[in-house]
Design a protein around this motif. Structure first.
Motif, mmCIF file in Angstrom:
data_model
loop_
_atom_site.group_PDB
_atom_site.id
_atom_site.type_symbol
_atom_site.label_atom_id
_atom_site.label_comp_id
_atom_site.label_asym_id
_atom_site.label_seq_id
_atom_site.Cartn_x
_atom_site.Cartn_y
_atom_site.Cartn_z
ATOM 1 N N TYR A 14 24.828 13.937 1.098
ATOM 2 C CA TYR A 14 24.308 15.267 1.397
ATOM 3 C C TYR A 14 24.679 15.704 2.817
ATOM 4 O O TYR A 14 25.318 16.748 3.008
ATOM 5 C CB TYR A 14 22.792 15.305 1.227
ATOM 6 N N PHE A 15 24.299 14.907 3.806
ATOM 7 C CA PHE A 15 24.561 15.304 5.185
ATOM 8 C C PHE A 15 26.055 15.268 5.502
ATOM 9 O O PHE A 15 26.571 16.159 6.181
ATOM 10 C CB PHE A 15 23.778 14.406 6.146
ATOM 11 N N GLY A 16 26.747 14.248 5.002
ATOM 12 C CA GLY A 16 28.185 14.184 5.230
ATOM 13 C C GLY A 16 28.922 15.317 4.553
ATOM 14 O O GLY A 16 29.901 15.859 5.088
ATOM 15 N N GLY A 17 28.476 15.689 3.352
ATOM 16 C CA GLY A 17 29.101 16.790 2.637
ATOM 17 C C GLY A 17 28.962 18.101 3.387
ATOM 18 O O GLY A 17 29.915 18.890 3.470
ATOM 19 N N ARG A 18 27.806 18.339 3.944
ATOM 20 C CA ARG A 18 27.606 19.594 4.691
ATOM 21 C C ARG A 18 28.405 19.575 6.002
ATOM 22 O O ARG A 18 28.943 20.611 6.425
ATOM 23 C CB ARG A 18 26.122 19.830 4.941
ATOM 24 N N LEU A 19 28.501 18.432 6.655
ATOM 25 C CA LEU A 19 29.340 18.332 7.841
ATOM 26 C C LEU A 19 30.806 18.580 7.504
ATOM 27 O O LEU A 19 31.524 19.280 8.231
ATOM 28 C CB LEU A 19 29.190 16.944 8.479
ATOM 29 N N SER A 20 31.255 18.007 6.388
ATOM 30 C CA SER A 20 32.630 18.200 5.957
ATOM 31 C C SER A 20 32.916 19.659 5.643
ATOM 32 O O SER A 20 33.959 20.209 6.020
ATOM 33 C CB SER A 20 32.914 17.320 4.729
ATOM 34 N N LEU A 21 31.977 20.310 4.942
ATOM 35 C CA LEU A 21 32.159 21.712 4.583
ATOM 36 C C LEU A 21 32.213 22.592 5.830
ATOM 37 O O LEU A 21 32.914 23.614 5.854
ATOM 38 C CB LEU A 21 31.024 22.168 3.669
ATOM 39 N N LYS A 22 31.484 22.195 6.871
ATOM 40 C CA LYS A 22 31.515 22.933 8.136
ATOM 41 C C LYS A 22 32.884 22.853 8.789
ATOM 42 O O LYS A 22 33.264 23.712 9.590
ATOM 43 C CB LYS A 22 30.444 22.373 9.080
ATOM 44 N N GLY A 23 33.657 21.818 8.455
ATOM 45 C CA GLY A 23 34.965 21.622 9.056
ATOM 46 C C GLY A 23 35.048 20.436 9.983
ATOM 47 O O GLY A 23 36.077 20.226 10.644
ATOM 48 N N GLU A 24 33.977 19.634 10.057
ATOM 49 C CA GLU A 24 34.009 18.428 10.877
ATOM 50 C C GLU A 24 34.913 17.370 10.231
ATOM 51 O O GLU A 24 35.144 17.368 9.021
ATOM 52 C CB GLU A 24 32.603 17.868 11.058
ATOM 53 N N ASP A 25 35.420 16.472 11.059
ATOM 54 C CA ASP A 25 36.309 15.399 10.600
ATOM 55 C C ASP A 25 35.448 14.262 10.051
ATOM 56 O O ASP A 25 34.949 13.420 10.806
ATOM 57 C CB ASP A 25 37.170 14.914 11.759
ATOM 58 N N VAL A 26 35.261 14.254 8.735
ATOM 59 C CA VAL A 26 34.342 13.327 8.070
ATOM 60 C C VAL A 26 35.091 12.475 7.056
ATOM 61 O O VAL A 26 35.842 12.989 6.229
ATOM 62 C CB VAL A 26 33.207 14.086 7.356
ATOM 63 N N THR A 27 34.857 11.169 7.123
ATOM 64 C CA THR A 27 35.368 10.233 6.124
ATOM 65 C C THR A 27 34.191 9.430 5.580
ATOM 66 O O THR A 27 33.316 9.011 6.348
ATOM 67 C CB THR A 27 36.407 9.273 6.734
ATOM 68 N N PHE A 28 34.185 9.217 4.275
ATOM 69 C CA PHE A 28 33.135 8.419 3.637
ATOM 70 C C PHE A 28 33.662 7.019 3.352
ATOM 71 O O PHE A 28 34.757 6.859 2.800
ATOM 72 C CB PHE A 28 32.690 9.062 2.325
ATOM 73 N N LEU A 29 32.870 6.006 3.711
ATOM 74 C CA LEU A 29 33.165 4.615 3.372
ATOM 75 C C LEU A 29 32.246 4.227 2.220
ATOM 76 O O LEU A 29 31.020 4.170 2.385
ATOM 77 C CB LEU A 29 32.924 3.705 4.570
ATOM 78 N N VAL A 30 32.833 3.984 1.045
ATOM 79 C CA VAL A 30 32.034 3.776 -0.158
ATOM 80 C C VAL A 30 32.601 2.616 -0.977
ATOM 81 O O VAL A 30 33.718 2.154 -0.738
ATOM 82 C CB VAL A 30 31.992 5.053 -1.030
ATOM 83 N N ARG A 31 31.848 2.210 -1.965
ATOM 84 C CA ARG A 31 32.294 1.160 -2.860
ATOM 85 C C ARG A 31 33.392 1.685 -3.786
ATOM 86 O O ARG A 31 33.516 2.902 -3.985
ATOM 87 C CB ARG A 31 31.108 0.606 -3.646
ATOM 88 N N PRO A 32 34.212 0.775 -4.347
ATOM 89 C CA PRO A 32 35.408 1.200 -5.082
ATOM 90 C C PRO A 32 35.158 2.214 -6.189
ATOM 91 O O PRO A 32 35.929 3.184 -6.323
ATOM 92 C CB PRO A 32 35.956 -0.121 -5.644
ATOM 93 N N ASN A 33 34.137 2.028 -7.009
ATOM 94 C CA ASN A 33 33.901 2.965 -8.116
ATOM 95 C C ASN A 33 33.566 4.359 -7.608
ATOM 96 O O ASN A 33 34.063 5.371 -8.130
ATOM 97 C CB ASN A 33 32.787 2.454 -9.029
ATOM 98 N N ARG A 34 32.715 4.429 -6.581
ATOM 99 C CA ARG A 34 32.356 5.718 -5.990
ATOM 100 C C ARG A 34 33.580 6.353 -5.333
ATOM 101 O O ARG A 34 33.782 7.572 -5.395
ATOM 102 C CB ARG A 34 31.237 5.529 -4.977
ATOM 103 N N CYS A 35 34.412 5.525 -4.708
ATOM 104 C CA CYS A 35 35.629 6.007 -4.069
ATOM 105 C C CYS A 35 36.551 6.671 -5.092
ATOM 106 O O CYS A 35 37.064 7.772 -4.866
ATOM 107 C CB CYS A 35 36.341 4.848 -3.383
#
Length: 313
Positions: A14-35
Motif C-alpha cells: 500500500y505505502f510503496g504503491g502510493r510512493l511509486s505512483l507519486k514518482g518516487e524511485d521504489v523497488t519491492f523486495l518480495v518472495r519469488p511467487n509474489r515477484c
C-alpha cells in the motif's frame, strides 16, 4: 532517494504503491511467487482513498543482485522479521537507513544490534488493509498513517529528507520527536485491539457496544499498560485512556489484521505481540496470575495456531 520496500503485502504494497505512483524511485523486495505476479500483473490497490493499478519495480529474495538503497522500509509480518533482516544485508550501504513498520518492539533492538543504532529509525503505521485471494490490496478505513523519527528523538537532515519524499504520496506521514513513546503506544493499542477482536471474534464496534465486551477490553488494556510500565517503557500516564479513546473513534466494523488472518486460517503474530508481553512479565519477575485477560487472549491464539496447523496437515 531510492526506496527498497521489503514486502509488497497489505502494508508495504500500500505505502510503496502510493510512493511509486507519486514518482518516487521504489523497488519491492518480495518472495519469488509474489515477484512473478507483480511483474506480470502490476500492483493492484482498492482503497477508500482511490484505487491504483500500476507497474512496479520488483526483485526476488532469491535474486543474487545487490546494490545499496537510501531507505529500506521493512513492512513484513513480525514472524517473517528474522528472514527479512537477513535478506536486506546485501542492500545496506554506508548511508542506508532502515525504517521498520512492523508491529511490536523487540525488532528495533535486534536491528540496532545487527546494523548499528545509527542506521535504524523508529517507525510505525496505522492502516486497515488485507490481501485478497488474487493479491489485490484492500484498504477499508480512513486510516493510512506513517509515523517515524530518529530513535533518540533528535532532529536530522535525513529524516527531513525522507519526510519530503514521502509527503504528498496520498497517505498521511508525520515526523516524530518522541518515536519510542509512539512505538510503545502503538504496541499497546495493537496488542490489545488484535487480542480483543481475536478473542471475541468480532469487529471493534460490537465489542464496545456490549457492556461486558467493553469491560474486558478495558481490563486487557490495563494489563498491557502494567506490563509496559514493568519494563519502564516511556509511556504517558494516561496511555490506557488514550488507547481506549482511539478504539472508540474507529469505524464500527473495523477488524484487526490478526482477526482477518484468523478468518483466513493464516499465520498470526501471537508470539511477537501478546507472547512477547507474557515473556517480558516472566523475565522481569511479574506474577502471571495478575494478568488473566492477557493470558486468556494468548491461550486462545496459541490454540488457534495449534488447531489451524493440524487442519492444514
Amino acid at each position: 532517494m531510492r526506496f527498497l520496500i521489503v514486502g509488497a503485502g497489505a502494508v508495504g504494497g500500500y505505502f510503496g504503491g502510493r510512493l511509486s505512483l507519486k514518482g518516487e524511485d521504489v523497488t519491492f523486495l518480495v518472495r519469488p511467487n509474489r515477484c512473478k505476479r507483480l511483474k506480470e500483473q502490476g500492483l493492484h490497490i482498492q482503497s477508500k482513498h482511490g484505487d491504483i493499478h500500476t507497474p512496479v519495480k520488483v526483485i526476488s529474495t532469491e535474486d543474487p543482485a545487490a546494490e545499496p538503497y537510501d531507505v529500506i522500509i521493512l513492512a513484513v509480518k513480525a514472524y517473517h522479521f528474522s528472514q527479512a533482516a537477513q535478506d536486506i544485508k546485501r542492500f545496506v550501504g554506508d548511508s542506508t537507513v532502515i525504517l521498520p513498520l512492523l508491529n511490536g518492539y523487540g525488532h528495533f533492538l535486534k536491528l540496532q544490534q545487527e546494523f548499528g543504532k545509527n542506521r535504524v529509525l523508529g517507525g510505525l503505521c496505522f492502516i486497515e488493509t488485507t490481501l485478497d485471494h488474487d493479491g489485490t490490496i484492500i484498504q477499508t478505513s480512513g486510516l493510512h498513517d506513517v509515523v517515524f523519527g530518529e530513535w533518540d528523538g533528535s532532529a536530522s537532515a535525513r529524516t527531513d529528507a525522507i519526510l519530503e519524499h514521502m509527503s504528498r504520496a496520498g497517505f498521511n506521514v508525520k515526523l516524530s520527536g518522541s518515536i519510542q513513546r509512539d512505538v510503545w503506544h502503538k504496541y499497546i493499542f495493537i496488542s490489545s485491539m488484535s487480542g480483543i477482536t481475536a478473542l471475541m471474534n468480532a469487529p471493534i464496534g460490537p465489542i464496545l457496544a456490549n457492556e461486558h465486551g467493553r469491560s474486558v477490553y478495558r481490563r486487557l488494556i490495563a494489563e498491557i499498560v502494567r506490563t509496559a510500565k514493568l519494563l519502564d517503557a516511556p509511556v504517558k500516564e494516561d496511555v490506557a485512556e488514550i488507547t481506549f479513546k482511539i478504539a472508540e473513534s474507529l469505524d464500527f466494523n473495523m477488524k484487526s489484521s490478526m482477526q482477518r488472518d484468523i478468518e483466513k486460517g493464516l499465520s498470526i503474530e501471537a508470539d511477537q505481540l501478546q507472547g512477547a508481553l507474557i515473556s517480558a512479565i516472566v523475565e522481569n519477575g511479574g506474577d502471571l496470575s495478575e494478568f488473566p485477560v492477557l493470558q486468556t487472549v494468548y491461550g486462545r491464539l496459541k490454540i488457534y495456531e495449534q488447531t489451524s496447523v493440524l487442519s492444514r496437515a
